[in-house]
Write an enzyme that holds these catalytic residues in place. Structure first.
Site, mmCIF file in Angstrom:
data_model
loop_
_atom_site.group_PDB
_atom_site.id
_atom_site.type_symbol
_atom_site.label_atom_id
_atom_site.label_comp_id
_atom_site.label_asym_id
_atom_site.label_seq_id
_atom_site.Cartn_x
_atom_site.Cartn_y
_atom_site.Cartn_z
ATOM 1 N N GLN A 365 0.769 -1.055 0.064
ATOM 2 C CA GLN A 365 -0.081 -0.030 -0.053
ATOM 3 C C GLN A 365 0.871 1.198 -0.021
ATOM 4 O O GLN A 365 1.592 1.414 0.930
ATOM 5 C CB GLN A 365 -0.727 -0.052 1.267
ATOM 6 N N GLY A 366 1.036 1.835 -1.093
ATOM 7 C CA GLY A 366 1.851 3.222 -1.288
ATOM 8 C C GLY A 366 1.158 4.439 -0.599
ATOM 9 O O GLY A 366 -0.052 4.079 -0.336
ATOM 10 N N GLY A 369 -2.294 4.879 -2.798
ATOM 11 C CA GLY A 369 -3.110 3.863 -3.197
ATOM 12 C C GLY A 369 -2.308 2.519 -3.383
ATOM 13 O O GLY A 369 -0.971 2.537 -3.231
ATOM 14 N N VAL A 371 -0.499 -1.015 -4.619
ATOM 15 C CA VAL A 371 0.406 -1.530 -5.643
ATOM 16 C C VAL A 371 0.095 -3.097 -6.128
ATOM 17 O O VAL A 371 -0.006 -3.847 -5.008
ATOM 18 C CB VAL A 371 1.777 -1.275 -5.375
ATOM 19 N N ASP A 482 11.420 12.739 -1.370
ATOM 20 C CA ASP A 482 10.862 11.550 -0.647
ATOM 21 C C ASP A 482 11.760 10.407 -0.771
ATOM 22 O O ASP A 482 11.430 9.248 -0.983
ATOM 23 C CB ASP A 482 9.192 11.420 -0.910
#
Ligand SMILES: *[C@@H]1O[C@H](CO)[C@@H](O)[C@H](O)[C@H]1NC(C)=O
Ligand SMILES: *[C@@H]1O[C@H](CO)[C@@H](O)[C@H](O)[C@H]1NC(C)=O
Ligand SMILES: *[C@@H]1O[C@H](CO)[C@@H](O)[C@H](O)[C@H]1NC(C)=O
Ligand SMILES: *[C@@H]1O[C@H](CO)[C@@H](O)[C@H](O)[C@H]1NC(C)=O
Ligand SMILES: *[C@@H]1O[C@H](CO)[C@@H](O)[C@H](O)[C@H]1NC(C)=O
Ligand SMILES: *[C@@H]1O[C@H](CO)[C@@H](O)[C@H](O)[C@H]1NC(C)=O
Ligand SMILES: *[C@@H]1O[C@H](CO)[C@@H](O)[C@H](O)[C@H]1NC(C)=O
Length: 677
Positions: A365-366, A369, A371, A482
């Site tokens: 879960q990124g 949303g 993956v 990031d």
């Protein structure tokens, strides 16, 4: 001209897909592997069914005392023969629970079959209505490979080690008088690398048949897993496994590699020196080219890119919330040339590839949303990022990522294979990375053993190269914002690829600084000027790189770091503390202690501390970092790092004391390094 360019590109892509699918077909999923015979079936509640239940009962009760057993149940036509074997050094408790699982799984996967076998992680279970005891059967062998590949310079040595461990183990298993027909060997084939191998035959087999079965398994392993660091072959009559880590609780007999080593060492050293020289030269010219802005190959693609984009979306406005509409309008239909550049993959293919986004295909879960893993109809394995449909923010990140990453091509950046916009669905399709993200391997107490010192160094180098490319590529200056361990993906060679460009920004002008009201990033990796004032620049990426570097060499997370001394509450302040006490080597991840040399380690700590200094101007640029990583700077000329950001405030007490008691002598690099030897 244009046509031939496109044609060669297509051929290249086809080749790529071809090699991808060849590579990935042999990657086995995890067990269980059932194999059901279709010859004959039994009816529910028939007497064969009862025999089978009795058989399973006596097999599983025996599995609490013995790791191999064969028996039969029932009379005449309803007789059923059964056998199980637990692998290697499994404890009897594990064996017992494995057999109970196997007897349930085999009924589930092979309902009503009169003949079946199932291989589980720790055992195999087989039954049949014909007597198969003491009969060699090599039909239906299964192979499972470790997705990590042998590093090319180590291949010869690895293969020699494999040959010697397997041939010695086979000999022992076959001719050893003990009844378990099992042997396990290990050999140290490089200073820091050990190969562990184990072979086993079912206890009913004759010595000759056991030998034949294992030789076939060895051949199977060399054809399925020629380039893998590990493999398992499951056969009806035998079992084989090898890895570069201890997978079976230390029950391996150590053997030595034979002579001819010294000759080898000279060769390996020579090859190493030559390739290191070549690498430095190549890198030097690469950096030079970047500086001169004449990266010829990329230059061509980029001009086309600029042509496309400048008409529609101004560069500084690349995160236009309507961007996905723009992408859709421009790249979905028709235009072949654009389709070459922006491969549009339609929603139906993605549904098919991911089995309608099934739970079992979810990789994680990124931030924006889930993956999913998938497989296109041509066999290419992909990772699909599905943006949460309701989030407006997600839409912005989506456009940003598509436009940015498609303009970027570097071996240390993850490759976007295509995208899809359809109604509410926004999907990004990437190449699939079999070894997952760096944090998974790095912070796992068993997996981290696969990351020896040289792999870690090459991962650090790869990330640095990727960042250098982002920061200093011609007129675009891209700030990732990031960078963190979970955004570094590892390919099958454990080469790192930077991913997740949803937050990345293009900055214009030479200073490369900008500010934002909306903070994005990850706690523990954010530079202080960014966290506090929203100022970001290439130097805030450098800060994150420094944190990441320290995490890689220490194997510890910065966020959530706890030290028993209670003086340090973050990895950074702990590193700073040990550095000042001249004890930086104590930071070393114990699992690289064997493969690491202290000088290189100290250099990395130094580099890490330089990157996380509080004053952004004092932090080195990525190109300076690259030079230092390549060993370009004499240690005697190095300036000492300043106190890292965040070390104050959190750990006031310690820093106060320490700063007061620092003398200049203790801060000179060379004496510091000597003190650690
Ligand atoms: C038995 O049949 C099924 C489907 O009909 C097939 O998938 C499977 O491979 C067959 N098993 C063997 C051992 O032939
Ligand atoms: C088998 O026997 C059980 C219990 O005796 C019964 O519940 C079940 O319906 C039977 N199944 C068939 C297919 O006859
Ligand atoms: C093993 O199985 C046999 C039947 O084949 C049974 O008689 C024996 O009691 C079992 N042993 C144990 C320990 O359960
Ligand atoms: C090891 O190498 C020898 C000769 O190089 C070869 O004959 C033998 O089959 C090999 N054994 C294995 C287990 O690969
Ligand atoms: C293993 O080797 C046997 C005999 O050469 C062959 O028939 C079989 O297909 C091989 N299996 C695998 C999984 O490579
Ligand atoms: C394994 O790979 C090496 C080098 O890629 C090649 O020379 C060799 O022939 C391969 N062996 C097999 C059995 O495929
Ligand atoms: C498994 O390995 C451990 C560690 O070497 C050893 O103590 C133990 O006896 C082994 N167990 C079996 C069943 O071989």
């Amino acid at each position: 001209m244009l046509f031939s360019q496109n044609a060669s590109k297509i051929i290249f892509l086809l080749l790529l897909y071809y090699s991808f699918s060849r590579l990935l077909n042999i990657v086995g999923a995890d067990p269980p592997y059932p194999l059901c015979s279709n010859h004959s079936r039994y009816a529910d509640n028939s007497s064969f069914h009862h025999s089978l239940n009795n058989l399973f009962y006596s097999l599983s009760s025996n599995s609490s005392v013995s790791k191999f057993y064969n028996t039969y149940a029932g009379n005449n036509l309803d007789r059923v023969y059964g056998l199980y074997m637990c692998f290697g050094n499994t404890t009897i408790e594990v064996c017992n629970s494995c057999i109970s699982t196997a007897s349930q799984d085999i009924l589930k996967h092979c309902p009503n079959r009169k003949e079946a076998i199932i291989w589980e992680e720790h055992c195999q279970l087989r039954y049949s209505n014909t007597n198969f005891f003491s009969t060699l059967d090599i039909i239906g062998n299964q192979a499972q490979r470790n997705s990590m590949n042998i590093l090319e310079p180590e291949r010869r040595r690895f293969k020699d080690a494999l040959n010697i461990t397997l041939s010695r183990a086979v000999k022992d298993a076959v001719y050893d008088p003990s009844p378990d027909m099992y042997a396990a060997k290990k050999v140290r084939y490089l200073k820091s690398e050990t190969l562990y191998a184990q072979v086993q035959c079912t206890g009913d087999l004759l010595a000759n048949d056991c030998n034949t079965c294992l030789q076939i398994a060895i051949n199977n392993a060399s054809s399925c897993c020629n380039s893998s660091l590990g493999a398992r072959i499951y056969s009806k009559s035998c079992y084989l496994r090898y890895e570069v880590y201890d997978f079976d609780g230390g029950a391996f007999e150590e053997i030595q590699m034979t002579a001819k080593n010294s000759k080898w060492k000279i060769w390996v050293t020579m090859i190493f020196v030559v390739s290191a020289f070549l690498a430095v030269t190549l890198l030097g010219s690469f950096v030079y080219c970047l500086k001169m802005k004449i990266v010829s190959h990329r230059g061509k693609t980029k001009i086309r890119w600029e042509d496309i984009i400048s008409q529609e979306v101004p560069l500084h406005n690349i995160a236009d919330p309507n961007g996905s509409e723009f992408l859709y309008q421009n790249f979905k239909a028709g235009d072949e040339q654009k389709a070459m550049e922006f491969p549009y993959i339609d929603l139906a293919s993605i549904h098919a590839a991911t089995d309608n986004f099934s739970e079992s295909n979810m990789l994680g879960q990124g931030g924006f949303g889930p993956v999913y893993k998938g497989k296109l109809s041509d066999g290419t394995e992909i990772a699909v990022k599905r943006l949460s449909s309701c989030s407006h923010q997600g839409s912005e990140e989506f456009t940003n990522e598509v436009l940015l990453i498609m303009k970027l091509q570097h071996k240390n950046l993850v490759r976007l294979l295509g995208f899809c916009v359809d109604g509410e669905e926004k999907l990004l399709v990437y190449e699939y990375m079999p070894n997952g993200s760096l944090d998974v391997s790095l912070f796992d107490s068993t997996k981290c053993a696969q990351l020896n010192w040289s792999r870690r160094l090459s991962i650090i180098n790869g990330i640095a190269k990727g960042m250098l490319y982002l920061h200093e590529d011609s007129r675009l200056k891209i700030i990732h914002r990031d960078l963190k361990a979970s955004n570094i993906l590892l390919d099958s060679n454990m080469d790192p690829k930077i991913s997740d460009f949803g937050m990345a920004r293009i900055v214009e002008g030479s200073e490369g600084e900008a500010s934002t009201c909306r903070l994005v990033g990850t706690y523990g990796y954010m530079a202080p000027e960014y966290a506090m004032e929203g100022l970001y620049s290439v130097k805030s990426d450098v800060f994150s790189f420094g944190v990441l570097l320290l995490e890689i060499i220490t194997g510890k997370r910065n966020a959530g770091f706890h030290d028993q001394s209670k003086l340090s509450h973050s990895l950074l302040s702990y590193a700073w503390q040990l550095w000042n006490e001249g004890k930086a080597v104590e930071l070393m991840d114990p699992s690289v202690a064997e493969s690491c040399c202290p000088d290189e380690f100290i250099k990395c700590v130094y580099l890490g501390l330089m990157c996380v200094q509080e004053d952004a101007c004092e932090r080195p640029t990525m190109s300076a970092i690259m030079l230092m990583l390549e060993g370009g700077t004499e240690s005697s000329t190095l300036r000492q790092p300043d106190r890292p950001a965040f070390s104050w405030g959190i750990s006031n007490e310690y820093d106060q004391i320490n700063i007061d008691s620092l003398s200049f002598d203790r801060l000179t690099g060379s004496s510091d390094i000597k003190a650690n030897e």
